[in-house]
Design an enzyme around this catalytic site. Structure first.
Site, PDB file in Angstrom:
ATOM      1  N   GLY A 121       0.846  -1.187   0.000  1.00  0.00           N
ATOM      2  CA  GLY A 121       0.000   0.000   0.000  1.00  0.00           C
ATOM      3  C   GLY A 121       0.883   1.239   0.000  1.00  0.00           C
ATOM      4  O   GLY A 121       2.107   1.144   0.137  1.00  0.00           O
ATOM      5  N   TYR A 122       0.251   2.383  -0.144  1.00  0.00           N
ATOM      6  CA  TYR A 122       0.998   3.642  -0.223  1.00  0.00           C
ATOM      7  C   TYR A 122       0.580   4.606   0.880  1.00  0.00           C
ATOM      8  O   TYR A 122      -0.598   4.920   1.017  1.00  0.00           O
ATOM      9  CB  TYR A 122       0.805   4.288  -1.605  1.00  0.00           C
ATOM     10  CG  TYR A 122       1.537   3.507  -2.662  1.00  0.00           C
ATOM     11  CD1 TYR A 122       2.857   3.796  -2.973  1.00  0.00           C
ATOM     12  CD2 TYR A 122       0.947   2.403  -3.276  1.00  0.00           C
ATOM     13  CE1 TYR A 122       3.565   3.042  -3.894  1.00  0.00           C
ATOM     14  CE2 TYR A 122       1.641   1.635  -4.201  1.00  0.00           C
ATOM     15  CZ  TYR A 122       2.949   1.955  -4.503  1.00  0.00           C
ATOM     16  OH  TYR A 122       3.652   1.199  -5.396  1.00  0.00           O
ATOM     17  N   LEU A 123       1.574   5.069   1.644  1.00  0.00           N
ATOM     18  CA  LEU A 123       1.341   6.157   2.600  1.00  0.00           C
ATOM     19  C   LEU A 123       1.312   7.461   1.826  1.00  0.00           C
ATOM     20  O   LEU A 123       0.668   8.419   2.223  1.00  0.00           O
ATOM     21  CB  LEU A 123       2.439   6.180   3.663  1.00  0.00           C
ATOM     22  CG  LEU A 123       2.395   4.978   4.617  1.00  0.00           C
ATOM     23  CD1 LEU A 123       3.710   4.824   5.364  1.00  0.00           C
ATOM     24  CD2 LEU A 123       1.247   5.141   5.607  1.00  0.00           C
TER      25      LEU A 123
END
Lengths: 155, 155
Positions: free
Chosen positions: A28-30
């Site tokens: 996932g991406y912060l």
């Protein structure tokens, strides 16, 4: 460090029989911003936090910084990520002098298969396996950060 | 982990004579989004990468994850950050059972001085020193991530 890589679509499943390793990846991406991405990944039994800069003008080179973290930490950080966790199976295939990483996407990106090869310089020559399709290195739609927000099945 | 803290303006410079330690801090944000911030910090001779979640409804509690990194790594990552690197001097002051961190901001945030105290629970009692001003825990303008984009001298 600077990461140099080229990216291709995959024309057939022939790569699977040559795979040295196979791992499940969830990431996932912060931050999925093209200027700087902050990625959380679980690959097999390991966790990683990876920060990448913007690609250079050729689209081949990019600053990359990576730190190992525990799977437990990665799970906690995945909960914080923007919507759109990517799931895929990564196959590693040796072709001549180079290791290709082929990602078979699952879930909302099912149907997409991408091969990447890491190079020492932008002009480095490498052997192209028969299953390699067209090059998409410069097409930003095939960035995982883009796919996380705009999955393949929605194209 | 969950970080619980309360934040106050500072009413006088009297805290300086009680400081146990004093460090220069430079920090930037790879993501300043309120849902999840990714901060790069150099404090004295050490580097840190810190990821924070969103505050809870009281504004006091927040998920926080931090990793030590080298100053060299932190310097490289600061180059990738969004515009608006924050510079400040941090003073640490023991008051009764609690350690207060007082940040004297420099540069574009000059004139701002903020004190923070970390607590074990939201209802924990602590001694208030004479130099402590009004509480601003729930005011998002005093988030460093907000100040990095909207510096105090521009208010």
């Amino acid at each position: 460090m600077i990461e140099i890589e080229r990216k291709f679509l995959v024309a057939s499943n022939a790569f699977k029989s040559d795979a040295l390793r196979k791992n499940n990846i969830a990431q996932g991406y912060l931050s999925a911003h093209t200027e700087r991405t902050v990625r959380v990944r679980i690959k097999g039994e390991k966790g990683y936090l990876t920060i990448k800069g913007k690609s250079n003008e050729t689209g081949l080179s990019r600053f990359e910084w990576e730190k190992d973290i525990s799977v437990e930490e990665a799970k906690q950080l995945l909960l914080l990520c923007e919507k759109g966790v990517i799931e895929k199976i990564r196959y590693e295939i040796q072709v001549g002098e180079h290791l290709f990483e082929v990602d078979e996407f699952l879930g909302e990106n099912e149907g997409l298969v991408i091969a990447e090869v890491e190079l020492q310089s932008e002009s480095e020559i490498f052997e192209k396996p028969s299953w390699l399709g067209i090059e998409v290195t410069q097409d930003h739609r095939y960035y995982n950060s883009y796919l996380s927000q705009n999955p393949f099945t929605s194209w």
